[in-house]
Motif scaffolding. Structure first.
Motif, mmCIF file in Angstrom:
data_model
loop_
_atom_site.group_PDB
_atom_site.id
_atom_site.type_symbol
_atom_site.label_atom_id
_atom_site.label_comp_id
_atom_site.label_asym_id
_atom_site.label_seq_id
_atom_site.Cartn_x
_atom_site.Cartn_y
_atom_site.Cartn_z
ATOM 1 N N VAL A 128 0.837 -1.202 0.000
ATOM 2 C CA VAL A 128 0.000 0.000 0.000
ATOM 3 C C VAL A 128 0.871 1.251 0.000
ATOM 4 O O VAL A 128 1.771 1.402 0.838
ATOM 5 C CB VAL A 128 -0.936 0.016 1.223
ATOM 6 C CG1 VAL A 128 -1.725 1.321 1.285
ATOM 7 C CG2 VAL A 128 -1.886 -1.164 1.175
ATOM 8 N N THR A 129 0.603 2.158 -0.931
ATOM 9 C CA THR A 129 1.367 3.402 -1.049
ATOM 10 C C THR A 129 0.474 4.611 -0.766
ATOM 11 O O THR A 129 -0.758 4.494 -0.687
ATOM 12 C CB THR A 129 1.948 3.555 -2.463
ATOM 13 O OG1 THR A 129 0.870 3.737 -3.396
ATOM 14 C CG2 THR A 129 2.773 2.331 -2.858
ATOM 15 N N LEU A 130 1.095 5.770 -0.646
ATOM 16 C CA LEU A 130 0.331 7.007 -0.479
ATOM 17 C C LEU A 130 -0.590 7.236 -1.669
ATOM 18 O O LEU A 130 -1.711 7.721 -1.515
ATOM 19 C CB LEU A 130 1.288 8.190 -0.295
ATOM 20 C CG LEU A 130 2.184 8.149 0.944
ATOM 21 C CD1 LEU A 130 3.082 9.381 0.989
ATOM 22 C CD2 LEU A 130 1.360 8.036 2.229
ATOM 23 N N TYR A 131 -0.122 6.897 -2.860
ATOM 24 C CA TYR A 131 -0.949 7.028 -4.060
ATOM 25 C C TYR A 131 -2.223 6.199 -3.920
ATOM 26 O O TYR A 131 -3.323 6.665 -4.260
ATOM 27 C CB TYR A 131 -0.157 6.582 -5.287
ATOM 28 C CG TYR A 131 -0.967 6.539 -6.570
ATOM 29 C CD1 TYR A 131 -1.106 7.682 -7.357
ATOM 30 C CD2 TYR A 131 -1.592 5.365 -6.984
ATOM 31 C CE1 TYR A 131 -1.856 7.646 -8.530
ATOM 32 C CE2 TYR A 131 -2.339 5.321 -8.149
ATOM 33 C CZ TYR A 131 -2.471 6.462 -8.917
ATOM 34 O OH TYR A 131 -3.217 6.427 -10.080
ATOM 35 N N HIS A 132 -2.098 4.991 -3.437
ATOM 36 C CA HIS A 132 -3.274 4.143 -3.247
ATOM 37 C C HIS A 132 -4.270 4.788 -2.283
ATOM 38 O O HIS A 132 -5.490 4.747 -2.510
ATOM 39 C CB HIS A 132 -2.862 2.773 -2.696
ATOM 40 C CG HIS A 132 -2.132 1.915 -3.673
ATOM 41 N ND1 HIS A 132 -1.015 1.171 -3.332
ATOM 42 C CD2 HIS A 132 -2.350 1.675 -4.991
ATOM 43 C CE1 HIS A 132 -0.588 0.515 -4.395
ATOM 44 N NE2 HIS A 132 -1.372 0.811 -5.408
ATOM 45 N N LEU A 133 -3.773 5.377 -1.210
ATOM 46 C CA LEU A 133 -4.651 6.014 -0.235
ATOM 47 C C LEU A 133 -5.317 7.254 -0.831
ATOM 48 O O LEU A 133 -6.508 7.500 -0.610
ATOM 49 C CB LEU A 133 -3.877 6.382 1.024
ATOM 50 C CG LEU A 133 -3.276 5.194 1.798
ATOM 51 C CD1 LEU A 133 -2.434 5.702 2.963
ATOM 52 C CD2 LEU A 133 -4.358 4.253 2.303
ATOM 53 N N LEU A 134 -4.576 8.025 -1.606
ATOM 54 C CA LEU A 134 -5.121 9.233 -2.230
ATOM 55 C C LEU A 134 -6.193 8.921 -3.259
ATOM 56 O O LEU A 134 -7.142 9.692 -3.443
ATOM 57 C CB LEU A 134 -4.000 10.032 -2.896
ATOM 58 C CG LEU A 134 -3.055 10.808 -1.973
ATOM 59 C CD1 LEU A 134 -1.806 11.232 -2.728
ATOM 60 C CD2 LEU A 134 -3.759 12.028 -1.383
ATOM 61 N N GLY A 321 -9.165 11.524 -8.688
ATOM 62 C CA GLY A 321 -7.891 12.201 -8.804
ATOM 63 C C GLY A 321 -7.073 11.863 -7.573
ATOM 64 O O GLY A 321 -7.204 10.778 -7.008
ATOM 65 N N LEU A 322 -6.245 12.789 -7.133
ATOM 66 C CA LEU A 322 -5.476 12.592 -5.901
ATOM 67 C C LEU A 322 -6.218 13.306 -4.770
ATOM 68 O O LEU A 322 -6.091 14.506 -4.586
ATOM 69 C CB LEU A 322 -4.062 13.146 -6.045
ATOM 70 C CG LEU A 322 -3.215 12.556 -7.171
ATOM 71 C CD1 LEU A 322 -1.846 13.249 -7.232
ATOM 72 C CD2 LEU A 322 -3.037 11.053 -7.000
ATOM 73 N N GLY A 323 -7.035 12.559 -4.064
ATOM 74 C CA GLY A 323 -7.862 13.137 -3.010
ATOM 75 C C GLY A 323 -9.209 13.618 -3.510
ATOM 76 O O GLY A 323 -10.185 13.596 -2.770
ATOM 77 N N TRP A 324 -9.271 14.062 -4.754
ATOM 78 C CA TRP A 324 -10.493 14.616 -5.317
ATOM 79 C C TRP A 324 -11.342 13.549 -6.002
ATOM 80 O O TRP A 324 -10.821 12.615 -6.601
ATOM 81 C CB TRP A 324 -10.161 15.709 -6.328
ATOM 82 C CG TRP A 324 -9.589 16.944 -5.721
ATOM 83 C CD1 TRP A 324 -8.270 17.275 -5.630
ATOM 84 C CD2 TRP A 324 -10.315 18.013 -5.115
ATOM 85 N NE1 TRP A 324 -8.123 18.492 -5.008
ATOM 86 C CE2 TRP A 324 -9.375 18.972 -4.683
ATOM 87 C CE3 TRP A 324 -11.670 18.276 -4.906
ATOM 88 C CZ2 TRP A 324 -9.735 20.150 -4.045
ATOM 89 C CZ3 TRP A 324 -12.043 19.452 -4.277
ATOM 90 C CH2 TRP A 324 -11.074 20.378 -3.843
#
Length: 395
Positions: A128-134, A321-324
């Motif tokens: 799991v990466t930050l990208y996955h969470l975003l 998107g990233l968070g959106w």
């Protein structure tokens, strides 16, 4: 814009039926073109009318502030989009491999059966990466009853909670680090409060702040001048008359929720979490949106802002998107008229923020639709009608 009387006429049928209070703020090209409020803070007494500076429980709009804080950290080189979560939270990888199950329904709280094809499958949490969470592609479940791990129901906001917030969060984090997955990382978009709670902890550690509230204050609220936004508003000195209440919690807190976050998991960990907990005004949320619309959020690299507000992942109608949240091609709560590049987010309590980049149009709509109960219908239809009405009025 249409005259204010026409906006009054549009909103009037929904007040008292879909929600008791609403505040609306609209920006275009960096300029405020509408800011108003309708309804009552307490619809039973009707003593205090809702005002433009009335504060609402943002619910999942909090996620936008958490992810914005993370993007400032990535822009500073404190982490990268594809940094593994375990590089920041090593304990997340201690229990490995982890099984897969069907998750838990966030509304009924019923444990769901494990899909047949997932029985016997395991996940390596270090993937799991930050990208996955975003992008909500971590494979983590949408929801779990984290509040049950954090301790007894908290005291009302006008009382001192006998369990310190640090203790509540430590208990919750231990549980978050052990939950089963519902899919493999990167396999699909599956909206996850659990992922954003972990992302909030990552923001805290990367920033060196005392807690997530301080990190968001320093990295988002203060740079944008958003002085009407805070976690735990009563403890911050706001009067109940400045805050709209939400629903009566008959099962856990056993009181009308007023001055504390509606979301059980956020309240259970002390009112501060990456997925929910912020309170704010329509004006502050609109100014936050206007900074994104102009691609001028302090501390975030322009190329990263562009990446955040464009489609990164898609599963069915879910575009991320990233968070959106990217506007879905059909049936969007932003209506049918906003352009395909529109991005935003909604909150379960009845809040929303949508940004149409081609017209530089920002619509921040705050309601407390859960006042009548979380199962009350109508907010989806209202949101669609509102955004279509605004588009026509502005055009």
């Amino acid at each position: 814009m249409q005259p204010m009387t026409e906006i009054d006429a549009f909103i009037a049928p929904y007040v008292g039926e879909c929600f008791p209070a609403i505040s609306l703020c609209v920006y275009q090209a960096g300029r405020e073109i509408l800011h108003g409020a309708w309804g009552w803070v307490d619809p039973n007494t009707k003593i205090t009318p809702a005002k433009p500076d009335t504060r609402f429980d943002l619910a999942s709009l909090t996620k936008l502030f958490t992810t914005t804080a993370l993007l400032t950290l990535i822009s500073e080189g404190k982490a990268e989009l594809h940094t593994p979560l375990v590089a920041i939270l090593p304990e997340f990888g201690v229990l490995t491999p982890r099984p897969m199950d069907g998750g838990q329904d966030p509304h009924t709280k019923v444990t769901l059966p494990t899909p047949e094809e997932k029985i016997g499958q395991f996940v390596d949490p270090s993937l799991v990466t930050l990208y996955h969470l975003l992008t909500h592609t971590s494979g983590l479940p949408a929801w779990r009853a984290v509040f049950e791990a954090s301790g007894a129901a908290p005291a009302s906001p006008i009382q001192v909670d006998p369990i310190p917030r640090e203790v509540r969060w430590a208990r919750a984090l231990a549980a978050l680090n052990e939950y089963a997955f519902v899919s493999q990382p990167g396999e699909e978009v599956r909206y996850s409060d659990i992922g954003l709670m972990l992302l909030g902890e990552a923001v805290t550690r990367l920033s060196g702040a005392r807690d997530l509230a301080e990190a968001i204050q320093q990295r988002v609220l203060d740079p944008l001048g958003l002085s009407a936004s805070t976690f735990n508003p009563v403890q911050a000195g706001w009067a109940l008359g400045d805050l709209v209440p939400t629903e009566i919690d008959f099962t856990w807190r056993k009181r009308r929720i007023w001055g504390e976050v509606h979301d059980e998991n956020a309240d259970g960990v002390g009112g501060v979490a990456g997925h929910a907990g912020l309170f704010s005004t329509a004006g502050d949320v609109a100014r936050f949106g206007a900074a994104w619309a102009s691609m001028q959020v302090p501390g975030i690299a322009p190329e990263l802002m562009a990446e955040a507000t464009s489609e990164q992942e898609v599963t069915g109608a879910e575009r991320r998107g990233l968070g959106w949240m990217m506007r879905s091609h059909s049936g969007s709560s932003a209506g049918d008229l906003f352009g395909a590049r529109t991005y935003g987010h909604t909150g379960f309590t009845g809040t929303s923020l949508w940004i149409e980049p081609d017209k530089q149009l920002v619509v921040a709509c705050m309601t407390n639709r859960v006042y009548y109960g979380r199962e009350k219908e109508g907010i989806y239809e209202f949101r669609r009608a509102l955004h279509d009405w605004l588009w026509k009025a502005i055009s």
